[in-house]
Design an enzyme around this catalytic site. Structure first.
Site, PDB file in Angstrom:
ATOM      1  N   SER A   1      -5.033   0.000  -7.886  1.00  0.00           N
ATOM      2  CA  SER A   1      -4.496  -0.746  -9.022  1.00  0.00           C
ATOM      3  C   SER A   1      -5.536  -1.042 -10.092  1.00  0.00           C
ATOM      4  CB  SER A   1      -3.871  -2.052  -8.525  1.00  0.00           C
ATOM      5  OG  SER A   1      -4.842  -2.845  -7.841  1.00  0.00           O
TER       6      SER A   1
ATOM      7  N   GLU B   1     -15.751   6.383  10.948  1.00  0.00           N
ATOM      8  CA  GLU B   1     -14.414   5.780  10.965  1.00  0.00           C
ATOM      9  C   GLU B   1     -13.332   6.867  11.026  1.00  0.00           C
ATOM     10  OE1 GLU B   1     -13.320   2.788  11.166  1.00  0.00           O
ATOM     11  OE2 GLU B   1     -14.785   1.361  10.367  1.00  0.00           O
TER      12      GLU B   1
ATOM     13  N   LYS C   1     -11.367   2.456   4.176  1.00  0.00           N
ATOM     14  CA  LYS C   1     -10.892   1.482   3.186  1.00  0.00           C
ATOM     15  C   LYS C   1     -12.031   0.505   2.908  1.00  0.00           C
ATOM     16  CE  LYS C   1      -7.236  -1.906   2.243  1.00  0.00           C
ATOM     17  NZ  LYS C   1      -6.035  -2.560   2.789  1.00  0.00           N
TER      18      LYS C   1
ATOM     19  N   TYR D   1      -0.128   5.073  -9.223  1.00  0.00           N
ATOM     20  CA  TYR D   1       0.883   4.447 -10.071  1.00  0.00           C
ATOM     21  C   TYR D   1       1.206   5.313 -11.288  1.00  0.00           C
ATOM     22  CZ  TYR D   1      -0.760   0.637  -7.153  1.00  0.00           C
ATOM     23  OH  TYR D   1      -1.127  -0.121  -6.064  1.00  0.00           O
TER      24      TYR D   1
ATOM     25  N   ARG E   1      -3.104  -7.055  -5.168  1.00  0.00           N
ATOM     26  CA  ARG E   1      -2.924  -8.310  -4.426  1.00  0.00           C
ATOM     27  C   ARG E   1      -2.008  -9.257  -5.177  1.00  0.00           C
ATOM     28  NH1 ARG E   1      -9.248  -8.814  -2.471  1.00  0.00           N
ATOM     29  NH2 ARG E   1      -9.113  -7.180  -0.858  1.00  0.00           N
TER      30      ARG E   1
ATOM     31  N   LYS F   1      -9.715   4.903   0.331  1.00  0.00           N
ATOM     32  CA  LYS F   1      -9.303   3.919  -0.674  1.00  0.00           C
ATOM     33  C   LYS F   1     -10.481   2.996  -1.001  1.00  0.00           C
ATOM     34  CE  LYS F   1      -5.923   0.186  -1.383  1.00  0.00           C
ATOM     35  NZ  LYS F   1      -4.862  -0.626  -0.777  1.00  0.00           N
TER      36      LYS F   1
ATOM     37  N   LYS G   1     -12.713  -9.953   2.464  1.00  0.00           N
ATOM     38  CA  LYS G   1     -12.348  -9.097   3.598  1.00  0.00           C
ATOM     39  C   LYS G   1     -13.521  -8.229   4.060  1.00  0.00           C
ATOM     40  CE  LYS G   1      -7.481  -9.011   2.269  1.00  0.00           C
ATOM     41  NZ  LYS G   1      -6.222  -8.230   2.238  1.00  0.00           N
TER      42      LYS G   1
END
Length: 327
Positions: free
Chosen positions: A277, A236, A197, A315, A207, A251, A220
Protein backbone atom coordinates in the site's frame (compact mmCIF):
# COMPACT_ATOMS: atom_id res chain seq x y z
CA UNK A 1 33.48 -5.09 -30.95
CA UNK A 2 32.51 -1.57 -31.99
CA UNK A 3 31.83 -0.48 -34.72
CA UNK A 4 30.66 -3.90 -35.97
CA UNK A 5 28.75 -4.52 -32.75
CA UNK A 6 26.16 -1.82 -32.00
CA UNK A 7 23.58 -2.67 -29.35
CA UNK A 8 21.51 0.37 -30.31
CA UNK A 9 20.50 -1.30 -33.61
CA UNK A 10 17.70 -3.27 -31.97
CA UNK A 11 16.50 -0.18 -30.08
CA UNK A 12 15.91 1.94 -33.18
CA UNK A 13 12.22 1.09 -33.85
CA UNK A 14 9.27 0.13 -31.67
CA UNK A 15 8.76 -3.15 -33.57
CA UNK A 16 12.42 -4.06 -33.04
CA UNK A 17 12.32 -3.25 -29.34
CA UNK A 18 9.22 -5.43 -28.96
CA UNK A 19 10.88 -8.23 -30.91
CA UNK A 20 13.78 -8.56 -28.47
CA UNK A 21 11.94 -7.59 -25.27
CA UNK A 22 12.73 -9.99 -22.42
CA UNK A 23 9.81 -9.40 -20.06
CA UNK A 24 6.13 -8.75 -20.71
CA UNK A 25 3.18 -8.10 -18.44
CA UNK A 26 -0.20 -9.71 -18.96
CA UNK A 27 -3.40 -9.80 -16.94
CA UNK A 28 -2.35 -13.25 -15.71
CA UNK A 29 0.50 -11.65 -13.78
CA UNK A 30 -1.79 -9.94 -11.27
CA UNK A 31 -3.67 -10.69 -8.06
CA UNK A 32 -6.22 -8.07 -6.99
CA UNK A 33 -6.53 -7.17 -3.27
CA UNK A 34 -10.10 -6.49 -2.11
CA UNK A 35 -11.05 -4.99 1.25
CA UNK A 36 -14.35 -6.00 2.87
CA UNK A 37 -16.38 -4.00 5.37
CA UNK A 38 -19.40 -4.73 7.51
CA UNK A 39 -22.90 -3.60 6.56
CA UNK A 40 -24.81 -3.40 3.29
CA UNK A 41 -24.63 -1.33 0.10
CA UNK A 42 -21.28 0.16 1.11
CA UNK A 43 -18.34 1.38 -0.95
CA UNK A 44 -16.02 3.26 1.38
CA UNK A 45 -13.03 5.40 0.51
CA UNK A 46 -9.79 4.51 2.28
CA UNK A 47 -7.43 7.18 3.57
CA UNK A 48 -4.11 7.26 1.69
CA UNK A 49 -5.17 4.57 -0.79
CA UNK A 50 -6.34 6.59 -3.80
CA UNK A 51 -9.06 4.93 -5.91
CA UNK A 52 -9.21 1.88 -3.61
CA UNK A 53 -12.36 1.14 -1.60
CA UNK A 54 -13.78 -1.15 1.03
CA UNK A 55 -16.84 -3.07 -0.17
CA UNK A 56 -19.63 -4.65 1.82
CA UNK A 57 -20.22 -8.30 0.94
CA UNK A 58 -23.34 -7.52 -1.10
CA UNK A 59 -21.27 -5.15 -3.27
CA UNK A 60 -18.43 -7.57 -4.00
CA UNK A 61 -19.95 -8.82 -7.25
CA UNK A 62 -19.17 -5.58 -9.06
CA UNK A 63 -15.48 -5.64 -8.10
CA UNK A 64 -15.03 -9.37 -8.75
CA UNK A 65 -16.81 -9.18 -12.11
CA UNK A 66 -14.49 -6.36 -13.15
CA UNK A 67 -11.50 -8.53 -12.24
CA UNK A 68 -12.91 -11.46 -14.23
CA UNK A 69 -13.54 -9.22 -17.24
CA UNK A 70 -9.91 -8.13 -16.98
CA UNK A 71 -8.83 -11.80 -16.93
CA UNK A 72 -7.21 -11.49 -13.50
CA UNK A 73 -6.64 -15.04 -12.16
CA UNK A 74 -7.30 -14.41 -8.47
CA UNK A 75 -8.36 -11.97 -5.77
CA UNK A 76 -7.00 -11.79 -2.23
CA UNK A 77 -9.45 -10.78 0.50
CA UNK A 78 -8.89 -8.66 3.62
CA UNK A 79 -11.56 -7.76 6.23
CA UNK A 80 -12.13 -4.61 8.23
CA UNK A 81 -13.51 -6.28 11.32
CA UNK A 82 -15.82 -4.10 13.46
CA UNK A 83 -14.09 -3.06 16.68
CA UNK A 84 -16.85 -4.60 18.78
CA UNK A 85 -15.97 -8.04 17.40
CA UNK A 86 -12.27 -7.82 18.25
CA UNK A 87 -10.66 -9.29 21.36
CA UNK A 88 -7.19 -10.15 22.66
CA UNK A 89 -7.13 -13.61 21.04
CA UNK A 90 -8.78 -12.74 17.73
CA UNK A 91 -11.58 -15.25 18.20
CA UNK A 92 -13.65 -13.65 15.41
CA UNK A 93 -11.17 -15.29 13.01
CA UNK A 94 -12.86 -18.62 13.84
CA UNK A 95 -16.42 -17.38 13.34
CA UNK A 96 -17.90 -19.13 10.29
CA UNK A 97 -20.02 -16.03 9.70
CA UNK A 98 -17.19 -13.50 9.81
CA UNK A 99 -16.64 -11.11 6.90
CA UNK A 100 -14.07 -13.28 5.14
CA UNK A 101 -16.26 -16.40 5.26
CA UNK A 102 -19.29 -14.47 4.02
CA UNK A 103 -17.23 -13.00 1.18
CA UNK A 104 -15.84 -16.37 0.11
CA UNK A 105 -19.31 -17.91 0.01
CA UNK A 106 -20.74 -14.95 -1.90
CA UNK A 107 -18.02 -15.05 -4.56
CA UNK A 108 -18.23 -18.84 -4.97
CA UNK A 109 -22.01 -18.71 -5.21
CA UNK A 110 -21.95 -16.15 -8.00
CA UNK A 111 -18.78 -16.98 -9.90
CA UNK A 112 -17.92 -20.62 -9.08
CA UNK A 113 -14.33 -21.22 -10.27
CA UNK A 114 -14.12 -18.35 -12.75
CA UNK A 115 -11.64 -16.67 -10.42
CA UNK A 116 -9.43 -17.93 -7.60
CA UNK A 117 -9.93 -16.82 -4.00
CA UNK A 118 -6.92 -16.24 -1.77
CA UNK A 119 -7.52 -15.54 1.92
CA UNK A 120 -5.27 -14.00 4.53
CA UNK A 121 -4.47 -16.14 7.57
CA UNK A 122 -3.42 -13.96 10.51
CA UNK A 123 -5.02 -12.49 13.59
CA UNK A 124 -4.23 -8.78 13.25
CA UNK A 125 -7.62 -7.85 11.70
CA UNK A 126 -9.31 -9.50 14.67
CA UNK A 127 -7.24 -8.52 17.73
CA UNK A 128 -7.68 -5.49 19.98
CA UNK A 129 -3.89 -5.05 20.10
CA UNK A 130 -3.40 -5.22 16.33
CA UNK A 131 -0.82 -8.01 16.35
CA UNK A 132 -0.81 -11.13 14.19
CA UNK A 133 -0.98 -13.52 17.12
CA UNK A 134 -1.79 -14.09 20.77
CA UNK A 135 0.20 -11.95 23.21
CA UNK A 136 1.58 -13.72 26.25
CA UNK A 137 3.75 -11.89 28.79
CA UNK A 138 4.14 -8.99 26.37
CA UNK A 139 5.34 -11.23 23.51
CA UNK A 140 3.48 -12.75 20.56
CA UNK A 141 3.35 -16.44 21.48
CA UNK A 142 4.35 -18.53 18.48
CA UNK A 143 2.87 -21.94 19.29
CA UNK A 144 -0.38 -20.73 20.85
CA UNK A 145 -0.94 -18.54 17.80
CA UNK A 146 -0.42 -21.45 15.40
CA UNK A 147 -3.15 -23.42 17.15
CA UNK A 148 -5.59 -20.68 16.15
CA UNK A 149 -4.12 -20.19 12.68
CA UNK A 150 -4.56 -23.84 11.71
CA UNK A 151 -8.24 -23.68 12.66
CA UNK A 152 -8.63 -20.39 10.81
CA UNK A 153 -7.06 -21.99 7.73
CA UNK A 154 -9.35 -25.01 7.85
CA UNK A 155 -12.43 -22.81 8.29
CA UNK A 156 -11.53 -20.74 5.24
CA UNK A 157 -10.91 -23.89 3.21
CA UNK A 158 -14.24 -25.36 4.30
CA UNK A 159 -16.21 -22.35 3.05
CA UNK A 160 -14.42 -22.33 -0.30
CA UNK A 161 -11.04 -20.55 -0.18
CA UNK A 162 -8.77 -21.88 -2.93
CA UNK A 163 -5.49 -20.62 -1.51
CA UNK A 164 -4.66 -20.09 2.15
CA UNK A 165 -2.13 -17.30 2.67
CA UNK A 166 -0.57 -17.23 6.17
CA UNK A 167 0.90 -13.75 6.63
CA UNK A 168 1.69 -13.95 10.34
CA UNK A 169 5.38 -15.01 10.18
CA UNK A 170 5.12 -17.51 13.04
CA UNK A 171 7.78 -20.24 12.93
CA UNK A 172 6.58 -23.67 11.80
CA UNK A 173 3.04 -22.69 10.91
CA UNK A 174 3.15 -23.87 7.29
CA UNK A 175 3.90 -27.48 8.22
CA UNK A 176 1.24 -27.55 10.93
CA UNK A 177 -1.39 -25.95 8.68
CA UNK A 178 -0.54 -28.31 5.80
CA UNK A 179 -0.89 -31.38 8.02
CA UNK A 180 -4.15 -30.08 9.51
CA UNK A 181 -5.60 -29.53 6.04
CA UNK A 182 -4.47 -33.01 4.95
CA UNK A 183 -6.00 -34.72 7.99
CA UNK A 184 -9.28 -32.95 7.27
CA UNK A 185 -9.25 -34.00 3.57
CA UNK A 186 -8.42 -30.58 2.11
CA UNK A 187 -5.51 -31.96 0.15
CA UNK A 188 -6.09 -29.64 -2.83
CA UNK A 189 -6.18 -26.40 -0.86
CA UNK A 190 -3.05 -24.50 -1.81
CA UNK A 191 -0.79 -22.61 0.59
CA UNK A 192 0.74 -19.29 -0.38
CA UNK A 193 3.16 -18.55 2.43
CA UNK A 194 4.28 -15.05 3.28
CA UNK A 195 7.78 -16.46 3.70
CA UNK A 196 9.76 -13.21 3.53
CA UNK A 197 7.57 -10.56 5.11
CA UNK A 198 9.59 -7.63 6.37
CA UNK A 199 8.84 -5.25 9.24
CA UNK A 200 8.36 -2.46 6.74
CA UNK A 201 7.40 1.18 7.13
CA UNK A 202 5.28 0.92 3.96
CA UNK A 203 2.25 -0.89 5.43
CA UNK A 204 0.47 2.14 6.89
CA UNK A 205 -2.35 2.58 4.36
CA UNK A 206 -3.10 -1.17 4.47
CA UNK A 207 -3.36 -1.18 8.25
CA UNK A 208 -5.76 1.72 7.99
CA UNK A 209 -7.79 -0.22 5.40
CA UNK A 210 -8.27 -3.23 7.70
CA UNK A 211 -8.78 -1.07 10.78
CA UNK A 212 -5.74 -2.22 12.75
CA UNK A 213 -3.61 0.94 12.62
CA UNK A 214 -5.19 2.49 15.72
CA UNK A 215 -5.14 -0.83 17.58
CA UNK A 216 -1.50 -1.68 17.05
CA UNK A 217 0.50 -1.67 20.27
CA UNK A 218 4.23 -1.28 19.61
CA UNK A 219 5.61 -2.77 16.39
CA UNK A 220 5.96 -6.18 14.73
CA UNK A 221 9.74 -6.43 14.68
CA UNK A 222 9.92 -9.50 16.92
CA UNK A 223 8.26 -11.66 14.25
CA UNK A 224 8.44 -9.87 10.89
CA UNK A 225 11.87 -9.77 9.25
CA UNK A 226 14.54 -7.11 9.78
CA UNK A 227 14.72 -5.06 6.58
CA UNK A 228 18.52 -4.95 6.92
CA UNK A 229 18.74 -8.69 6.17
CA UNK A 230 18.69 -10.57 2.87
CA UNK A 231 20.18 -14.08 3.29
CA UNK A 232 17.84 -14.70 6.22
CA UNK A 233 14.95 -14.59 3.75
CA UNK A 234 16.39 -17.61 1.93
CA UNK A 235 16.33 -19.60 5.19
CA UNK A 236 12.70 -18.60 5.77
CA UNK A 237 11.70 -19.58 2.22
CA UNK A 238 13.58 -22.90 2.35
CA UNK A 239 11.83 -23.91 5.57
CA UNK A 240 8.38 -23.02 4.21
CA UNK A 241 8.99 -25.03 1.04
CA UNK A 242 10.08 -28.03 3.11
CA UNK A 243 6.94 -27.67 5.24
CA UNK A 244 4.61 -27.78 2.23
CA UNK A 245 4.14 -24.30 0.77
CA UNK A 246 2.95 -24.34 -2.85
CA UNK A 247 3.95 -20.71 -3.48
CA UNK A 248 5.84 -18.10 -1.51
CA UNK A 249 5.21 -14.39 -0.98
CA UNK A 250 7.81 -11.65 -0.70
CA UNK A 251 6.49 -8.46 0.89
CA UNK A 252 7.07 -5.56 0.23
CA UNK A 253 8.07 -5.73 -3.42
CA UNK A 254 9.61 -2.64 -4.99
CA UNK A 255 12.16 -2.07 -2.23
CA UNK A 256 12.99 -5.78 -2.14
CA UNK A 257 13.88 -6.60 -5.75
CA UNK A 258 17.14 -8.16 -4.53
CA UNK A 259 15.19 -10.60 -2.34
CA UNK A 260 12.91 -11.58 -5.23
CA UNK A 261 15.90 -12.10 -7.51
CA UNK A 262 17.83 -14.19 -4.97
CA UNK A 263 14.79 -16.36 -4.27
CA UNK A 264 14.17 -16.92 -7.98
CA UNK A 265 17.75 -18.12 -8.50
CA UNK A 266 17.73 -20.31 -5.41
CA UNK A 267 14.32 -22.02 -5.47
CA UNK A 268 12.14 -23.73 -8.05
CA UNK A 269 8.82 -22.47 -6.70
CA UNK A 270 6.31 -19.81 -7.82
CA UNK A 271 7.15 -16.43 -6.30
CA UNK A 272 4.45 -13.85 -5.61
CA UNK A 273 5.48 -10.30 -4.72
CA UNK A 274 3.24 -7.84 -2.89
CA UNK A 275 3.36 -4.29 -4.25
CA UNK A 276 2.25 -2.90 -0.89
CA UNK A 277 0.00 0.00 0.00
CA UNK A 278 2.76 2.48 0.81
CA UNK A 279 4.49 1.82 -2.51
CA UNK A 280 1.19 2.20 -4.35
CA UNK A 281 0.26 5.43 -2.58
CA UNK A 282 3.70 6.94 -3.10
CA UNK A 283 3.53 6.35 -6.86
CA UNK A 284 -0.10 7.48 -7.15
CA UNK A 285 0.63 10.72 -5.30
CA UNK A 286 3.67 11.38 -7.48
CA UNK A 287 1.54 10.91 -10.59
CA UNK A 288 -1.24 13.12 -9.20
CA UNK A 289 1.28 15.91 -8.53
CA UNK A 290 2.89 15.54 -11.99
CA UNK A 291 6.18 14.41 -10.45
CA UNK A 292 6.02 11.13 -12.37
CA UNK A 293 4.21 10.19 -15.59
CA UNK A 294 1.55 7.47 -15.47
CA UNK A 295 3.93 5.20 -17.43
CA UNK A 296 5.99 4.87 -14.25
CA UNK A 297 3.39 2.32 -13.08
CA UNK A 298 4.37 0.08 -16.00
CA UNK A 299 8.06 0.50 -15.20
CA UNK A 300 7.56 -0.46 -11.55
CA UNK A 301 5.46 -3.53 -12.31
CA UNK A 302 7.71 -4.85 -15.06
CA UNK A 303 10.64 -4.44 -12.67
CA UNK A 304 8.92 -6.92 -10.34
CA UNK A 305 8.45 -9.35 -13.22
CA UNK A 306 12.05 -8.87 -14.36
CA UNK A 307 13.33 -9.57 -10.83
CA UNK A 308 11.56 -12.95 -10.84
CA UNK A 309 7.95 -12.53 -9.75
CA UNK A 310 5.55 -15.08 -11.20
CA UNK A 311 2.65 -12.89 -10.10
CA UNK A 312 2.17 -9.56 -8.36
CA UNK A 313 -0.37 -8.57 -5.72
CA UNK A 314 -1.07 -4.95 -6.60
CA UNK A 315 -3.72 -2.28 -6.16
CA UNK A 316 -2.84 -1.13 -9.68
CA UNK A 317 -4.18 -4.35 -11.25
CA UNK A 318 -7.50 -3.26 -12.75
CA UNK A 319 -6.42 0.23 -13.79
CA UNK A 320 -3.16 -1.03 -15.24
CA UNK A 321 -4.89 -3.66 -17.39
CA UNK A 322 -7.56 -1.24 -18.59
CA UNK A 323 -5.19 1.65 -19.33
CA UNK A 324 -2.10 -0.15 -20.60
CA UNK A 325 -2.92 -3.68 -21.74
CA UNK A 326 -6.31 -2.98 -23.33
CA UNK A 327 -5.45 0.35 -24.91
Amino acid sequence: MYPEERLRRTRMHDWSRRLVRENYLSSSDFILPIFICDGANKKQEINNLPNIFRHSVDMLNIEVERAINNNIPAVILFPETPQIKKDENGTEALNENNLICKAIKEIKKNFKNKIGIITDVALDPYTTHGHDGVIKNGYVDNDQTIEILKKQSLLQAQVGSDIIAPSDMMDGRIGIIRKFLEVNKFTNTQILSYSAKYASNFYGPFRNAVGSVKNLVGDKKNYQMDFSNSTESLREIKLDIEEGADMIMIKPALLYLDIISQAKKEFNIPIISYNVSGEYSMIQNAIKNSILPKESIYECLVALKRAGSNAIVTYFANDFIENFLKS
